[in-house]
Design a protein around this motif. Structure first.
Motif, PDB file in Angstrom:
ATOM      1  N   ALA A  73      42.364  -5.055 -67.384  1.00  0.00           N
ATOM      2  CA  ALA A  73      42.729  -3.734 -66.872  1.00  0.00           C
ATOM      3  C   ALA A  73      43.249  -3.831 -65.443  1.00  0.00           C
ATOM      4  N   ILE A  74      42.671  -4.745 -64.634  1.00  0.00           N
ATOM      5  CA  ILE A  74      43.143  -4.920 -63.264  1.00  0.00           C
ATOM      6  C   ILE A  74      44.580  -5.439 -63.263  1.00  0.00           C
ATOM      7  N   VAL A  75      44.870  -6.418 -64.123  1.00  0.00           N
ATOM      8  CA  VAL A  75      46.235  -6.948 -64.207  1.00  0.00           C
ATOM      9  C   VAL A  75      47.194  -5.843 -64.632  1.00  0.00           C
ATOM     10  N   GLN A  76      46.789  -5.039 -65.612  1.00  0.00           N
ATOM     11  CA  GLN A  76      47.633  -3.934 -66.075  1.00  0.00           C
ATOM     12  C   GLN A  76      47.879  -2.925 -64.953  1.00  0.00           C
ATOM     13  N   ASP A  77      46.848  -2.635 -64.168  1.00  0.00           N
ATOM     14  CA  ASP A  77      46.999  -1.685 -63.067  1.00  0.00           C
ATOM     15  C   ASP A  77      47.894  -2.250 -61.967  1.00  0.00           C
ATOM     16  N   LEU A  78      47.794  -3.556 -61.715  1.00  0.00           N
ATOM     17  CA  LEU A  78      48.677  -4.184 -60.730  1.00  0.00           C
ATOM     18  C   LEU A  78      50.134  -4.032 -61.133  1.00  0.00           C
ATOM     19  N   MET A  79      50.403  -4.230 -62.408  1.00  0.00           N
ATOM     20  CA  MET A  79      51.772  -4.040 -62.880  1.00  0.00           C
ATOM     21  C   MET A  79      52.175  -2.578 -62.808  1.00  0.00           C
ATOM     22  N   GLY A  80      51.190  -1.683 -62.959  1.00  0.00           N
ATOM     23  CA  GLY A  80      51.481  -0.260 -62.917  1.00  0.00           C
ATOM     24  C   GLY A  80      51.932   0.216 -61.553  1.00  0.00           C
ATOM     25  N   VAL A  81      51.427  -0.400 -60.475  1.00  0.00           N
ATOM     26  CA  VAL A  81      51.838   0.014 -59.130  1.00  0.00           C
ATOM     27  C   VAL A  81      53.053  -0.781 -58.642  1.00  0.00           C
ATOM     28  N   SER A  82      53.503  -1.746 -59.427  1.00  0.00           N
ATOM     29  CA  SER A  82      54.691  -2.515 -59.059  1.00  0.00           C
ATOM     30  C   SER A  82      55.945  -1.724 -59.418  1.00  0.00           C
ATOM     31  N   PRO A  83      57.056  -1.960 -58.730  1.00  0.00           N
ATOM     32  CA  PRO A  83      58.319  -1.313 -59.109  1.00  0.00           C
ATOM     33  C   PRO A  83      58.624  -1.578 -60.573  1.00  0.00           C
ATOM     34  N   ARG A  84      59.154  -0.580 -61.261  1.00  0.00           N
ATOM     35  CA  ARG A  84      59.289  -0.649 -62.714  1.00  0.00           C
ATOM     36  C   ARG A  84      60.162  -1.799 -63.193  1.00  0.00           C
ATOM     37  N   ASP A  85      61.168  -2.195 -62.412  1.00  0.00           N
ATOM     38  CA  ASP A  85      62.063  -3.260 -62.878  1.00  0.00           C
ATOM     39  C   ASP A  85      61.687  -4.619 -62.288  1.00  0.00           C
ATOM     40  N   ALA A  86      60.522  -4.716 -61.633  1.00  0.00           N
ATOM     41  CA  ALA A  86      60.171  -5.967 -60.950  1.00  0.00           C
ATOM     42  C   ALA A  86      59.910  -7.110 -61.911  1.00  0.00           C
ATOM     43  N   ALA A  87      59.436  -6.789 -63.119  1.00  0.00           N
ATOM     44  CA  ALA A  87      59.099  -7.848 -64.069  1.00  0.00           C
ATOM     45  C   ALA A  87      60.292  -8.292 -64.906  1.00  0.00           C
ATOM     46  N   VAL A  88      61.454  -7.666 -64.701  1.00  0.00           N
ATOM     47  CA  VAL A  88      62.639  -8.007 -65.483  1.00  0.00           C
ATOM     48  C   VAL A  88      63.278  -9.268 -64.918  1.00  0.00           C
ATOM     49  N   LYS A  89      63.501 -10.265 -65.779  1.00  0.00           N
ATOM     50  CA  LYS A  89      64.112 -11.504 -65.318  1.00  0.00           C
ATOM     51  C   LYS A  89      65.565 -11.272 -64.943  1.00  0.00           C
ATOM     52  N   SER A  90      66.040 -12.058 -63.994  1.00  0.00           N
ATOM     53  CA  SER A  90      67.419 -11.904 -63.551  1.00  0.00           C
ATOM     54  C   SER A  90      68.067 -13.265 -63.421  1.00  0.00           C
ATOM     55  N   THR A  91      69.392 -13.271 -63.355  1.00  0.00           N
ATOM     56  CA  THR A  91      70.106 -14.543 -63.200  1.00  0.00           C
ATOM     57  C   THR A  91      69.894 -15.125 -61.814  1.00  0.00           C
ATOM     58  N   GLU A  92      69.506 -14.279 -60.843  1.00  0.00           N
ATOM     59  CA  GLU A  92      69.296 -14.764 -59.484  1.00  0.00           C
ATOM     60  C   GLU A  92      68.006 -15.566 -59.349  1.00  0.00           C
ATOM     61  N   SER A  93      67.026 -15.302 -60.188  1.00  0.00           N
ATOM     62  CA  SER A  93      65.728 -15.970 -60.059  1.00  0.00           C
ATOM     63  C   SER A  93      65.244 -16.433 -61.417  1.00  0.00           C
ATOM     64  N   PRO A  94      64.972 -17.731 -61.592  1.00  0.00           N
ATOM     65  CA  PRO A  94      64.469 -18.216 -62.874  1.00  0.00           C
ATOM     66  C   PRO A  94      63.085 -17.671 -63.199  1.00  0.00           C
ATOM     67  N   ARG A  95      62.362 -17.205 -62.203  1.00  0.00           N
ATOM     68  CA  ARG A  95      61.034 -16.654 -62.441  1.00  0.00           C
ATOM     69  C   ARG A  95      61.099 -15.168 -62.797  1.00  0.00           C
ATOM     70  N   GLY A  96      62.247 -14.552 -62.636  1.00  0.00           N
ATOM     71  CA  GLY A  96      62.317 -13.113 -62.712  1.00  0.00           C
ATOM     72  C   GLY A  96      62.153 -12.563 -61.302  1.00  0.00           C
ATOM     73  N   LYS A  97      62.024 -11.263 -61.185  1.00  0.00           N
ATOM     74  CA  LYS A  97      61.902 -10.655 -59.860  1.00  0.00           C
ATOM     75  C   LYS A  97      60.467 -10.619 -59.362  1.00  0.00           C
ATOM     76  N   ILE A  98      59.537 -11.011 -60.191  1.00  0.00           N
ATOM     77  CA  ILE A  98      58.139 -10.991 -59.783  1.00  0.00           C
ATOM     78  C   ILE A  98      57.502 -12.326 -60.133  1.00  0.00           C
ATOM     79  N   ALA A  99      56.652 -12.814 -59.264  1.00  0.00           N
ATOM     80  CA  ALA A  99      55.917 -14.050 -59.524  1.00  0.00           C
ATOM     81  C   ALA A  99      54.529 -13.915 -58.929  1.00  0.00           C
ATOM     82  N   VAL A 100      53.560 -14.423 -59.641  1.00  0.00           N
ATOM     83  CA  VAL A 100      52.185 -14.444 -59.151  1.00  0.00           C
ATOM     84  C   VAL A 100      51.952 -15.785 -58.469  1.00  0.00           C
TER      85      VAL A 100
END
Length: 271
Positions: A73-100
């Protein structure tokens, strides 16, 4: 976001997520917890929309590994307060826009000694802390279990070997800035180019009063802790979303039978 807490500016958010009461957050007050979520979420989104990186750090994230707390639930809540598109992978970053980012402290026994400094009762000796109290706080040392939890949720993880950074005379924070965030740096020294003067908060207590275990005992404890870490060996070495900076030494002691090691703090309490 209201009152600041210095080196623990993110602590109220994690307090709210585990339904605790501290830093002015009442774990039983649903409205106040919601207000905390909204305050941090708004600050994160505002920075994100200005094309700024958001670096979030808090030791309290370790509570996701505590048995009586719903870590998922804590992990889910952390993602909930993150910007909505932060977890979307992009060509600029192999990790996506978010990394732990998870810090893995070696030797493991040094992490234990640090925990003793932080949590011991008065002048409680280290041996007494290990036997009586460590079983209640051992989750704070489970950095590889924390890594595995985030990987299970599909989040990219960068595991920082802090010992290697220290041995090379590097600040672990600079390794994160240079190798993870892509800040312009001198690659050899990991120094940030045109870096402003930054305040460095050291959450460290160096009083060794009560250190009643010699090198032989500490070495034996370190062996037990390393064997426990080996439980995650095969999972982490094959994880596609994991990057280790650097890989060497973390699993040097692992081998046949590593999967059979039990929770180490129970074993330490019996020594």
């Amino acid at each position: 976001m209201g009152q600041q807490h210095g080196a623990k500016d993110f602590a109220p958010l994690l307090v709210a997520m585990r339904n605790a009461t501290k830093f002015g957050v009442d774990g039983d007050d649903v409205a106040k917890r919601a207000a905390v979520y909204e305050a941090y979420g708004t600050a994160f989104r505002d920075a994100w929309e200005r094309n700024r990186s958001v670096v979030f750090g808090a030791e309290a994230i370790n509570y996701t590994m505590k048995e009586d707390i719903d870590g998922d639930a804590i992990v889910q809540d952390l993602m909930g307060v993150s910007p909505r598109d932060a977890a979307v992978k992009s060509t600029e970053s192999p990790r996506g826009k978010i990394a732990v980012m998870v810090a893995h402290r070696l030797p493991r026994v040094e992490h234990l000694v640090s925990l003793w400094h932080q949590l011991r009762r008065g002048s409680q000796p280290l041996s007494d802390f290990v036997v009586l109290d460590l079983i209640n706080y051992g989750f704070m040392m489970n950095s590889l279990g924390l890594t595995a939890k985030f990987l299970e949720k599909g989040l990219p993880v960068v595991l920082i070997n802090t010992e290697d950074a220290t041995r090379r005379g590097l600040l672990a924070t600079n390794v994160v800035a240079c190798d993870v965030l892509g800040v312009p740096c001198n690659n050899a020294t990991k120094t940030i180019r045109a870096a402003p003067d930054l305040a460095i908060f050291a959450n460290k207590r160096a009083n060794n009063e009560g250190m009643d275990l010699d090198r032989r005992w500490l070495g034996g404890i370190d062996d037990i802790l390393n064997k426990f870490d080996c439980r995650f060996w095969h999972l982490l070495l094959t994880a596609e979303l994991l990057e280790v900076l650097p890989l060497r030494r973390i699993f040097d002691s692992c081998g046949k039978g590593a999967q059979d090691v039990l929770f180490p703090f129970q074993a330490l309490s019996r020594k």
